[in-house]
Design a protein around this motif. Structure first.
Motif, PDB file in Angstrom:
ATOM      1  N   UNK A 185      35.679 107.735   0.942  1.00  0.00           N
ATOM      2  CA  UNK A 185      35.720 108.989   1.696  1.00  0.00           C
ATOM      3  C   UNK A 185      36.495 108.822   3.000  1.00  0.00           C
ATOM      4  N   UNK A 186      36.374 107.652   3.607  1.00  0.00           N
ATOM      5  CA  UNK A 186      37.141 107.397   4.826  1.00  0.00           C
ATOM      6  C   UNK A 186      38.641 107.437   4.556  1.00  0.00           C
ATOM      7  N   UNK A 246      29.574 112.529   1.974  1.00  0.00           N
ATOM      8  CA  UNK A 246      30.107 113.437   2.982  1.00  0.00           C
ATOM      9  C   UNK A 246      30.384 114.791   2.357  1.00  0.00           C
ATOM     10  N   UNK A 247      30.675 115.759   3.221  1.00  0.00           N
ATOM     11  CA  UNK A 247      31.068 117.082   2.747  1.00  0.00           C
ATOM     12  C   UNK A 247      32.268 116.952   1.805  1.00  0.00           C
ATOM     13  N   UNK A 248      32.237 117.672   0.702  1.00  0.00           N
ATOM     14  CA  UNK A 248      33.376 117.668  -0.217  1.00  0.00           C
ATOM     15  C   UNK A 248      33.129 116.923  -1.513  1.00  0.00           C
ATOM     16  N   UNK A 260      19.447 116.551   0.156  1.00  0.00           N
ATOM     17  CA  UNK A 260      19.419 117.511   1.254  1.00  0.00           C
ATOM     18  C   UNK A 260      20.799 118.006   1.679  1.00  0.00           C
ATOM     19  N   UNK A 261      21.775 117.922   0.774  1.00  0.00           N
ATOM     20  CA  UNK A 261      23.088 118.494   1.107  1.00  0.00           C
ATOM     21  C   UNK A 261      23.029 120.027   1.008  1.00  0.00           C
ATOM     22  N   UNK A 270      27.329 116.876   4.734  1.00  0.00           N
ATOM     23  CA  UNK A 270      26.960 115.503   4.402  1.00  0.00           C
ATOM     24  C   UNK A 270      25.485 115.519   4.025  1.00  0.00           C
ATOM     25  N   UNK A 271      25.044 114.490   3.347  1.00  0.00           N
ATOM     26  CA  UNK A 271      23.625 114.435   3.042  1.00  0.00           C
ATOM     27  C   UNK A 271      23.319 113.518   1.873  1.00  0.00           C
ATOM     28  N   UNK A 272      22.018 113.451   1.580  1.00  0.00           N
ATOM     29  CA  UNK A 272      21.557 112.587   0.496  1.00  0.00           C
ATOM     30  C   UNK A 272      21.565 113.326  -0.825  1.00  0.00           C
TER      31      UNK A 272
END
Lengths: 476, 330
Positions: free
Chosen positions: B35-36, B67-69, B83-84, B109-111
């Protein structure tokens, strides 16, 4: 009424299985075909008109029909979600399905118009207002996301959450940030649920319209499936409500398919019935049962709003169809086959007593008892149906002395017209297929005085049954 | 840590030898690295029998963080475990004990909790769906079960994770890990008969003889076969059947469909390697790395450096070239 086993045996199941249905709604209609009652004659006529319109569209406007079919294919059954709209909050996945359905309607409604058909009971309408509720941003994308636009609070939580996520990424995170993040996620979940509840309450107003669209899609799909099958097999829409019951050039696709596998052809059957008893006599293996099954199939198809496998067909509105044959579901219920048959016959007599118009088909009635009494039972049945004014009946039998009571007598020609010399030559091969080549499966109207042909011994020989047995037959 | 190793691998499966092998740590590390670099990731898992009871007894929070996306294929019933903020992209209709598999895009972002398909055909379908939603790479949370090594038909790269929870004896663990690693590293067969569809085919003097059992092929085998190609599961009893032919196979290659079809123990495999010309697969996979976790969920930890060295040593002896990494560095 025919039971499940009989429906399968006469080939009705074959027809519903071979009707290509694209949606779960259409599939459901085909699983439980509706037998139109006399008071539903208008509905049956509408269904037939719809099929005529769709057959015309398929032939004249194939590309547009194909485009419509492509739209029908991805339709899912969302009736449970629609019904739940007023009772509980739908999940995001359920709302996704509802949104997709609304998007499908937007495409389907104009596409159906392009066919230029007038279909009774089929009205597929776009629902832009409902779609605006579920897609307030107007993206019309096929995904579902609870829009920020639906709640200022939701939008604020999400913005804050984004800030915290950004901060965590930059700083590598901390215990404190994690706690904030978890709290925001929980708040978002809660607000998301509240917004969905509100959305469902608003959508509930469209419940009826959604369900009506779903039902219309089912009716369209079913009628189109039947229309396409009719074109493929050259089936025709019967005239229901006529004064006579007549089928010309009937076939039975299930049996025809089985014969084709053996390189043989189904010989079309024509029958015209009067009220009272019509009797079919003929040789063993000559196709009496096939004729009965074929009539049962096509009469059933006609009353269930299908096209029939015939060149031409007309029949009165039938209140019920009965078939008494070895293929009854109760055949193994513990009674002897004769006892079971008589009980079923009795049940049928009582059930048809006060009906307006019924079709009763008896295949080798009373076969399980001695020929002397058996023939007497069949004659009694013929007399009974002659006396009842509400019954069209067909009795297939090879007992003597029945045909003379018949209002009409049909006979399977069997081996009667076969060239005896070449038949004898062929007999040496002793195969059923060889026999089939000499058998005339055609059904011909004959005089009531014509007795059943006596081909049993010829057939036994042609089948190559052991001489040890055949030479002992004492009527030779 | 992994990024330079996974170039060209579009579908990557992380497979654990046991629970607590550190698979999640590896996955999170991969996710974060990819993702980075701006990649859109697709995530799913191989459904396991009894997954539901696992979840009931193990109430731990989901640990995979995106992450988002990111695009996730998981059972509908597991969406609430994460929890996204989610955008529902597709409801696949593929069933699991926890509801149908749905595809969602993370809008924050989230789990996430992954629960995917258990049938290979469905897994392929999901992988393809994930790519169709614009994913640059698909990561699969895999597992070794008694039935199968998981994903070689699905993934073109594999990371194998082992941990102290597998066995209290570090030596046993190292050998078993090296054995599985070796199966994942088998060379790809390029000879004739690769298109055969029967249970077993023998290639002899350029001709392919297909049959439903090894016995039927004995005359060909006696004449000297270059290769025996097996479709379907290759088990200890298949190995025994081959060993019963005595020394007839010393110049014959044994070929299986892919590593996931090899359900035999190390001992049987070793014996076959000695009695035949070697083992190959029709569809190969790339073993990216082996990761080790010296901490056991059951308390008998290994000393970290020893485990890593032992695995590296066992891999070398088995002729497998793959880096060994300690998960705590991941």
């Amino acid at each position: 009424m025919l039971d499940t086993k009989q429906l399968s045996e006469i080939g009705f199941r074959w027809v519903t299985d071979n009707t290509e249905l694209l949606t779960p709604y259409g599939q459901e209609l085909a699983r439980r075909p509706h037998f139109y009652k006399a008071e539903e004659a208008d509905a049956l006529r509408t269904e037939q008109d719809n099929m005529r319109e769709l057959m015309r569209a398929v032939l004249a406007n194939g590309d547009e029909v194909n485009a419509l079919m492509r739209l029908l294919m991805p339709v899912k059954d969302i009736r449970r979600s629609i019904s739940a709209l007023a009772e509980r909050t739908l999940t995001e996945v359920e709302l996704f399905e509802v949104k997709r359905f609304l998007l499908q309607l937007e495409l389907m409604a104009p596409q159906l118009k392009k066919l230029g058909t007038k279909l009774g009971g089929v009205s597929i309408t776009a629902m832009p207002k409902a779609l605006d509720l579920i897609d307030p941003d107007g993206t019309r994308s096929p995904s579902f996301y609870v829009s920020d636009r639906l709640s200022k609070r939701l939008s604020a939580i999400r913005a804050e959450r984004r800030k915290v996520d950004e901060e965590m990424r930059r700083s590598g995170g901390s215990e404190e940030l994690s706690i904030v993040r978890t709290r925001l996620a929980a708040e978002e979940e809660e607000e998301n649920a509240r917004v969905r509840t509100e959305l469902c309450e608003k959508l509930a107003a469209y419940r009826e319209e959604l369900l009506e669209n779903a039902a219309s899609i089912g009716r369209l799909d079913f009628a189109l499936g039947k229309a396409r099958l009719a074109i493929k097999y050259g089936a025709v829409i019967p005239e229901v409500g006529a004064r006579t019951l007549a089928f010309e050039g009937m076939t039975n696709p299930r049996i025809a398919e089985a014969l084709a596998d053996k390189g043989r052809r189904f010989v079309p059957v024509s029958l015209e019935l009067t009220r009272g008893a019509v009797v079919i006599t003929g040789a063993n293996m000559g196709g009496k049962s096939v004729a009965i099954k074929t009539l049962a199939l096509n009469a059933m198809l006609a009353m269930c709003g299908f096209a029939v496998f015939a060149e031409r067909a007309e029949l009165p509105v039938l209140d019920d169809i009965f078939l008494l044959s070895e293929d009854r579901e109760d055949a193994m219920s513990g009674l002897s086959s004769f006892g079971g048959e008589m009980k079923a016959f009795d049940g049928m007599l009582r059930a048809t007593e006060d009906k307006n118009t019924v079709l009763v088909l008896l295949d080798e009635f009373a076969r399980g008892t001695n020929p002397h009494e058996g023939a007497a039972l069949v004659r009694a049945a013929a007399r009974l149906f002659n006396a009842r004014s509400n019954a069209y009946s067909v009795i297939a039998t090879h007992f003597d002395g029945v045909a003379k009571l018949a209002r009409r007598h049909y006979q399977v020609a069997g081996l009667r017209n076969a060239d005896q010399e070449s038949l004898k030559a062929q007999m040496k091969s002793g195969s059923a297929d060889a026999l089939a080549r000499f058998m005339d499966y055609g059904l011909y109207p004959v005089s009531p005085d014509e007795e059943p042909p006596r081909d049993a011994v010829t057939i036994i020989r042609a089948l190559g049954v052991s001489d040890e047995f055949t030479k002992l037959i004492d009527i030779l | 840590m992994f990024y330079e190793l996974i170039g060209g691998v579009k579908t990557l499966s992380v497979i654990g030898m046991c629970k607590n092998a550190g698979k999640t740590t590896v996955l999170n590390s991969l996710i974060s690295e990819c993702e980075s670099m701006g990649e859109v990731l697709g995530l799913t898992s191989i459904g396991r029998d009894g997954e539901r009871s696992d979840l009931v007894t193990n109430t731990k929070k989901p640990e995979i963080f995106v992450r988002e996306g990111a695009v996730i294929a998981t059972a509908e019933g597991l969406l609430r475990e994460g929890d996204i903020s989610r955008e529902v992209l597709e409801a696949t209709g593929l069933p699991t004990p926890m509801g149908e598999i749905v595809i969602v895009r993370a809008r924050s972002a989230g789990y996430v909790q992954l629960g995917g398909a258990s049938i290979t055909e469905h897994q392929k379908l999901l992988r393809d769906e994930l790519f169709s939603f614009g994913c640059d790479r698909v990561l699969i949370d895999g597992a070794i079960s008694r039935k199968s090594l998981g994903t070689p038909t699905l993934a073109d790269g594999v990371i194998l994770s082992s941990g102290a929870s597998y066995d209290p004896d570090v030596a046993v663990n190292a050998e078993d890990t090296a054995f599985i690693a070796r199966l994942f590293s088998l060379p790809v067969y390029g000879g004739e008969g690769a298109g055969s569809r029967s249970r077993v085919a023998a290639v002899s003097e350029g001709e392919v003889h297909e049959a439903e059992s090894v016995n039927e092929l004995l005359p060909v085998i006696k004449g000297g076969a270059q290769a025996l190609i097996f479709r379907g599961a290759f088990t200890d009893s298949t190995a025994k059947e081959l060993l019963n032919t005595g020394k007839l196979l010393k110049d014959t290659l044994i070929v299986a469909e892919d590593a996931s079809r090899l359900l035999l123990r190390g001992a049987g495999f070793e014996k076959l390697m000695r009695f035949t010309k070697g083992f190959e697969v029709l569809k190969g996979t790339r073993l990216i790395a082996v990761t080790v976790n010296p901490f056991s969920a059951y308390g008998s930890h290994y000393s970290g450096a020893e485990f890593k060295d032992r695995v590296a040593d066992a891999l070398e002896r088995a002729g497998v070239r793959a880096p060994v990494m300690d998960v705590k560095n991941a």
